[in-house]
Scaffold this active site. Structure first.
Site, mmCIF file in Angstrom:
data_model
loop_
_atom_site.group_PDB
_atom_site.id
_atom_site.type_symbol
_atom_site.label_atom_id
_atom_site.label_comp_id
_atom_site.label_asym_id
_atom_site.label_seq_id
_atom_site.Cartn_x
_atom_site.Cartn_y
_atom_site.Cartn_z
ATOM 1 N N ARG A 170 -0.444 55.615 53.382
ATOM 2 C CA ARG A 170 -1.077 56.365 52.297
ATOM 3 C C ARG A 170 -1.196 55.552 51.004
ATOM 4 O O ARG A 170 -1.862 55.960 50.071
ATOM 5 C CB ARG A 170 -0.306 57.668 52.045
ATOM 6 C CG ARG A 170 -0.629 58.725 53.085
ATOM 7 C CD ARG A 170 0.266 59.940 52.955
ATOM 8 N NE ARG A 170 1.614 59.674 53.459
ATOM 9 C CZ ARG A 170 2.627 60.519 53.336
ATOM 10 N NH1 ARG A 170 2.470 61.662 52.700
ATOM 11 N NH2 ARG A 170 3.809 60.228 53.839
ATOM 12 N N GLU A 205 12.534 69.587 58.969
ATOM 13 C CA GLU A 205 11.374 68.836 58.489
ATOM 14 C C GLU A 205 10.215 69.788 58.229
ATOM 15 O O GLU A 205 10.060 70.793 58.934
ATOM 16 C CB GLU A 205 10.984 67.772 59.526
ATOM 17 C CG GLU A 205 11.930 66.573 59.535
ATOM 18 C CD GLU A 205 12.129 65.978 58.165
ATOM 19 O OE1 GLU A 205 11.139 65.499 57.569
ATOM 20 O OE2 GLU A 205 13.259 65.995 57.646
ATOM 21 N N GLY A 234 10.751 56.787 64.078
ATOM 22 C CA GLY A 234 11.452 57.756 63.235
ATOM 23 C C GLY A 234 12.651 57.166 62.505
ATOM 24 O O GLY A 234 13.102 56.057 62.793
HETATM 25 C C1 UD1 Z 1 11.841 61.696 55.030
HETATM 26 C C2 UD1 Z 1 12.855 62.689 55.564
HETATM 27 C C3 UD1 Z 1 12.722 64.028 54.814
HETATM 28 C C4 UD1 Z 1 12.921 63.769 53.330
HETATM 29 C C5 UD1 Z 1 11.960 62.679 52.821
HETATM 30 C C6 UD1 Z 1 12.342 62.270 51.422
HETATM 31 C C7 UD1 Z 1 13.336 62.292 57.963
HETATM 32 C C8 UD1 Z 1 12.990 62.691 59.333
HETATM 33 N N1 UD1 Z 1 12.640 62.912 56.991
HETATM 34 O O1 UD1 Z 1 10.534 62.182 55.315
HETATM 35 O O2 UD1 Z 1 13.694 64.950 55.263
HETATM 36 O O3 UD1 Z 1 12.743 64.959 52.600
HETATM 37 O O4 UD1 Z 1 12.044 61.513 53.636
HETATM 38 O O5 UD1 Z 1 11.429 61.386 50.865
HETATM 39 O O6 UD1 Z 1 14.199 61.460 57.755
HETATM 40 N N2 UD1 Z 1 11.037 54.522 58.227
HETATM 41 C C9 UD1 Z 1 11.311 53.463 59.058
HETATM 42 N N3 UD1 Z 1 10.994 53.559 60.370
HETATM 43 C C10 UD1 Z 1 10.456 54.668 60.925
HETATM 44 C C11 UD1 Z 1 10.177 55.762 60.072
HETATM 45 C C12 UD1 Z 1 10.494 55.668 58.729
HETATM 46 O O7 UD1 Z 1 11.816 52.432 58.609
HETATM 47 O O8 UD1 Z 1 10.232 54.689 62.131
HETATM 48 C C13 UD1 Z 1 11.392 54.413 56.798
HETATM 49 C C14 UD1 Z 1 10.164 54.369 55.888
HETATM 50 O O9 UD1 Z 1 9.813 53.032 55.615
HETATM 51 C C15 UD1 Z 1 10.676 55.073 54.637
HETATM 52 C C16 UD1 Z 1 11.756 56.005 55.147
HETATM 53 O O10 UD1 Z 1 12.122 55.548 56.425
HETATM 54 O O11 UD1 Z 1 11.276 54.160 53.733
HETATM 55 C C17 UD1 Z 1 11.276 57.453 55.212
HETATM 56 O O12 UD1 Z 1 10.194 57.565 56.109
HETATM 57 P P1 UD1 Z 1 8.953 58.481 55.787
HETATM 58 O O13 UD1 Z 1 8.017 58.378 56.924
HETATM 59 O O14 UD1 Z 1 8.440 58.189 54.431
HETATM 60 O O15 UD1 Z 1 9.661 59.924 55.832
HETATM 61 P P2 UD1 Z 1 9.207 61.262 55.150
HETATM 62 O O16 UD1 Z 1 8.159 61.909 55.988
HETATM 63 O O17 UD1 Z 1 8.897 61.029 53.731
#
Ligand code: UD1
Ligand code: CA
Length: 451
Positions: A18, A158, A83
């Site tokens: 995004r 979530e 995830g």
């Molecule tokens: C996540 C949380 C949500 C919280 C929000 C706060 C989970 C499932 N959800 O959602 O509860 O309210 O953040 O901002 O944890 N990332 C990885 N590898 C992956 C997926 C994500 O490294 O496979 C990292 C991303 O780079 C990021 C962080 O994890 O820094 C969060 O991932 P993102 O996809 O932004 O989660 P949200 O949907 O925002």
């Protein structure tokens, strides 16, 4: 708190689609420091001794940045983005090595303070097996909701999986979670992916911990601190929060900001007591200003140090390596780069001083230019103490002007000048009396002839 070892896992493998950017999301900057840099700095201030960063494949720039900021940090690659729990498990070797506290943070949540990190750790020290940092969201859409029953955190739901009733909850997950080291790996390994996105959610650790009779605690932080960044608009909002913090901090430290909201800081800006900053000043990275200096309106400073009692601007530009000794004056439309300006020296108007040293009490006249570049390399100009450089002089480097010398206005100086010399580096003035009149008459006659 007695000593407890701590491992922090910073998740930064996400694509940040995004943001619509060719750069990894966490390399975007706030106050001149990358998002991940802010998180790493906060962790260091919270005395976290081991840091693991989870990056995506082909994120060499990010790995380099992490190594530069925290050389001892480990980088782990999450090859598929399945995830947040899956991401945390990419650091399995670090988890297996064990620690009393295990913290998981997101690289896209840059403004968390060391104090808040310590509050999460405090819960672990007091016996919690899982501690989650939550916040009251103005607009909870998109965040995981903290479901609290009878004061106990029972689950995190979530957004995509939440019922209408759950969606109405405004207490949200910041993404910062603490685990008791003994339970961490087992809990993460128990997480499955039966949910709307088919991802391994870190947040499921809460329900699993509860089902095993472990203690789960929520800690509340402020939204300002824990807002995550997914879009450019959110990046700008975090920048605004960060700038407000820096301004407040500067004023608390005895700095006058005449129009605080117009002054832009970097993460490492240092301003001494009784510094006055006029409106519309930008501090790029690496600026240090000693007490009592005045930074006048519309100046831009970067990688520069300004001594006690100096004045800079209005409309001055200090570039990297500019170093002003006490009481030096740098005035309007002056650019200084990689140059030291001696005590009490003045460069007051319309000048470029680059790759140079200017001795104490020297006076550099309006329009003086150090010609430091010959198209191939840079050369230095040395200007001695108490020397006087006449207006509109061109100093062709490498060149040195000895102390106490006088350079006549409009000179082009190409050869070294010994101290206490007078240099007239321009052609002798020629006056032809009455010639203007004859010239005009001739031109007029020519014009009349053409009619
Ligand atoms: C996540 C949380 C949500 C919280 C929000 C706060 C989970 C499932 N959800 O959602 O509860 O309210 O953040 O901002 O944890 N990332 C990885 N590898 C992956 C997926 C994500 O490294 O496979 C990292 C991303 O780079 C990021 C962080 O994890 O820094 C969060 O991932 P993102 O996809 O932004 O989660 P949200 O949907 O925002
Ligand atoms: Ca996010």
């Amino acid at each position: 708190m007695s000593f407890r070892s701590c491992l922090s896992i910073v998740l930064a493998a996400g694509l940040g689609t995004r943001m619509r950017s060719s750069r990894a999301k966490v390399l975007h900057e706030i106050g001149g420091l990358s998002l991940v840099g802010h998180v790493l700095t906060a962790l260091r201030s919270a005395s976290v001794e081991r840091i693991a960063v989870v990056v995506g494949p082909q994120m060499e720039d990010l790995e380099n940045q992490v190594r530069q900021l925290v050389p001892e940090a480990g980088c782990y690659v999450q090859n598929e983005r399945l995830g947040t729990a899956h991401a945390a498990l990419a650091a399995r070797p670090a988890l297996e090595a064990g620690a009393d506290d295990v913290l998981v943070l997101f690289g896209d949540t840059p403004l968390v303070s060391p104090e808040t990190i310590l509050r999460v750790r405090e819960q672990l020290a007091q016996g919690a097996d899982v501690a989650v940092l939550g916040f009251e969201a103005q607009n909870p859409a998109g965040y995981g909701r903290l479901l609290v029953e009878g004061g106990r955190l029972v689950a995190i739901r979530e957004d995509k999986d939440a019922t209408l009733e759950e969606k109405a909850v405004t207490f949200c997950n910041s993404g910062i979670m603490g685990f008791c080291g003994k339970a961490a790996l087992e809990l993460l390994d128990a997480i499955g992916n039966a949910n709307a996105k088919g991802e391994f959610y870190l947040t499921d650790a809460v329900e699993i911990a509860n089902s095993r009779g472990l203690t789960v605690q929520a800690v509340e932080g402020s939204e300002d601190e824990v807002q995550g960044i997914n879009t450019r608009a959110q990046l700008a909002r975090c920048e605004a929060v960060f700038q407000a913090r820096k301004r407040a901090e500067a004023m608390e430290n005895g700095v006058t900001l005449q129009a605080p909201e117009t002054v832009h800081f970097s993460h490492d800006t240092v301003l001494g007591e009784d510094v006055v900053v006029e409106p519309n000043v930008v501090f790029g990275p690496g600026v240090k200003v000693q007490p009592g200096a005045r930074i006048r309106a519309f100046s831009h400073l970067e990688g520069a140090s300004v001594g006690t009692g100096c004045t800079v601007g209005p409309f001055a530009r200090l570039r990297p390596g500019a170093s002003l000794s006490p009481q030096a004056h740098v005035g309007n439309f002056v650019e200084i780069k990689n140059a030291t300006i001696g005590q009490g020296a003045k460069v007051n108007h319309l000048s470029y001083v680059g790759d140079a040293s200017v001795g104490s009490a020297a006076n550099i006249g309006a329009g003086t230019i150090t010609c430091n570049y010959d198209g191939f390399s840079k050369h230095r100009t040395e200007i001695g103490a108490k020397s006087f450089i006449g207006s509109n002089s061109t100093l062709v480097a490498p060149v040195s002007i000895g102390p106490g010398s006088y350079v006549g206005a409009g000179s082009t100086v190409t050869d070294n000048v010994p101290g206490d010399s007078l240099v007239i580096g321009r052609g002798r003035q020629v006056i032809k009396q009455g010639r203007a009149k004859t010239l005009r008459a001739r031109l007029q006659a020519a014009k009349d002839g053409r009619k």
